[in-house]
Design an enzyme around this catalytic site. Structure first.
Site, mmCIF file in Angstrom:
data_model
loop_
_atom_site.group_PDB
_atom_site.id
_atom_site.type_symbol
_atom_site.label_atom_id
_atom_site.label_comp_id
_atom_site.label_asym_id
_atom_site.label_seq_id
_atom_site.Cartn_x
_atom_site.Cartn_y
_atom_site.Cartn_z
ATOM 1 N N ASP A 172 0.825 -1.203 0.000
ATOM 2 C CA ASP A 172 0.000 0.000 0.000
ATOM 3 C C ASP A 172 0.864 1.259 0.000
ATOM 4 O O ASP A 172 0.562 2.241 -0.685
ATOM 5 C CB ASP A 172 -0.913 -0.014 1.230
ATOM 6 C CG ASP A 172 -1.921 1.117 1.229
ATOM 7 O OD1 ASP A 172 -2.600 1.298 0.202
ATOM 8 O OD2 ASP A 172 -2.027 1.824 2.242
ATOM 9 N N ARG A 217 -11.712 9.560 -11.533
ATOM 10 C CA ARG A 217 -11.020 9.595 -10.238
ATOM 11 C C ARG A 217 -10.354 8.265 -9.908
ATOM 12 O O ARG A 217 -9.561 8.192 -8.969
ATOM 13 C CB ARG A 217 -12.014 9.949 -9.126
ATOM 14 C CG ARG A 217 -12.538 11.377 -9.153
ATOM 15 C CD ARG A 217 -13.456 11.603 -7.960
ATOM 16 N NE ARG A 217 -12.762 11.357 -6.703
ATOM 17 C CZ ARG A 217 -13.369 10.909 -5.595
ATOM 18 N NH1 ARG A 217 -14.656 10.617 -5.604
ATOM 19 N NH2 ARG A 217 -12.674 10.733 -4.486
ATOM 20 N N LYS A 218 -10.687 7.220 -10.631
ATOM 21 C CA LYS A 218 -10.158 5.888 -10.328
ATOM 22 C C LYS A 218 -8.774 5.679 -10.954
ATOM 23 O O LYS A 218 -8.582 5.920 -12.152
ATOM 24 C CB LYS A 218 -11.111 4.804 -10.843
ATOM 25 C CG LYS A 218 -12.474 4.805 -10.158
ATOM 26 C CD LYS A 218 -13.351 3.690 -10.703
ATOM 27 C CE LYS A 218 -14.698 3.650 -9.998
ATOM 28 N NZ LYS A 218 -15.561 2.553 -10.517
#
Length: 251
Positions: A172, A217-218
């Site tokens: 992440d 936005r993805k």
């Protein structure tokens, strides 16, 4: 609240860009009436000149494999030209601090005002080598990012091996840093990890983050974690990030 913090942040940016100075009285120069004084600007050291520690630089805990990979990618940050000079290479090392605020001018002081005790999760261990030791390099032209990660003894999950949550944290961190570098602030919407093989504590692994595509936005990313020589795959991941505004971060 967001507007107030925004103004405060901009004020610190301006302060960070000012040349530190002090005024004192001095005798007048030629042409100034006798008996008067003028102000003279003198540069002095300032607390604003202090730099936060960059945790992505080598320390005594880095093993031989960590150093080997670091030196390889670091050598690609600056290359020699035909004339014997130096120019920027395809890769660049990304600095890493224990608070994201510290990237900005004046951020060292802003971080002391806003939740002063907060620390970046992967950079909050005092003992070098105890947990997350890592450094990332980015290739903007190819939209790729690599991270060299050495897992410390405090990251244990299965006996003698790295906890799956620590692995997810690094994935992440790397893909989020990569996405932010390309598109600005993002937040994780979905992290889908396939764990392939365990990672022994103390070993060095390589994470390779790839930008797949963007749809509004993805932002879609993928990441592969392998042994340092690439012979073993430890995990494969797909990640979905959502682009967010700076005002959202300051709420």
């Amino acid at each position: 609240m967001a507007k107030s913090l925004g103004r405060l942040f901009r004020a610190f940016q301006r302060l960070g860009s000012l040349t530190p100075a002090k005024t004192h009285l001095s005798p007048p120069s030629t042409g100034v009436p006798e008996g008067t004084f003028v102000r003279t600007v003198v540069e002095l050291p300032s607390l604003f000149c202090l730099k936060p520690r960059d945790f992505s630089l080598p320390n005594s805990s880095w093993g031989p494999e960590m150093m080997r990979l670091y030196e390889y990618y670091n050598s690609q940050c600056e290359v020699e030209t035909e004339g014997g000079g130096k120019q920027e290479g395809p890769w660049r090392r990304l600095p890493s601090y224990n608070r994201l605020f510290k990237y900005a001018p004046g951020g060292l002081y802003l971080s002391k005002i806003i939740q002063s005790k907060a620390r970046l999760f992967t950079r909050n261990m005092r003992a070098p080598g105890a947990a997350f030791e890592y450094v990332a390099f980015a290739n903007i032209e190819e939209q790729k990012c690599v991270c060299i990660f050495q897992a410390g003894h405090l990251l244990e999950g299965p006996p003698g091996h790295v906890h799956g949550g620590a692995i997810a944290t690094m994935i992440d961190t790397v893909t989020g840093t990569h996405a932010t570098l390309l598109h600005g602030p993002v937040m994780t919407a979905n992290l889908n990890i396939n764990y392939r093989s365990p990672i022994p504590l103390g070993s060095t692994v390589l994470l390779e983050s790839t930008h797949d595509k963007r749809e509004g936005r993805k932002i879609f990313m993928s990441c592969k974690m392998t042994s340092s020589d690439g012979s073993k795959v430890h995990s494969e991941t797909t990640v979905l990030f959502l682009s967010i505004s700076v005002s959202y971060l300051l709420r």
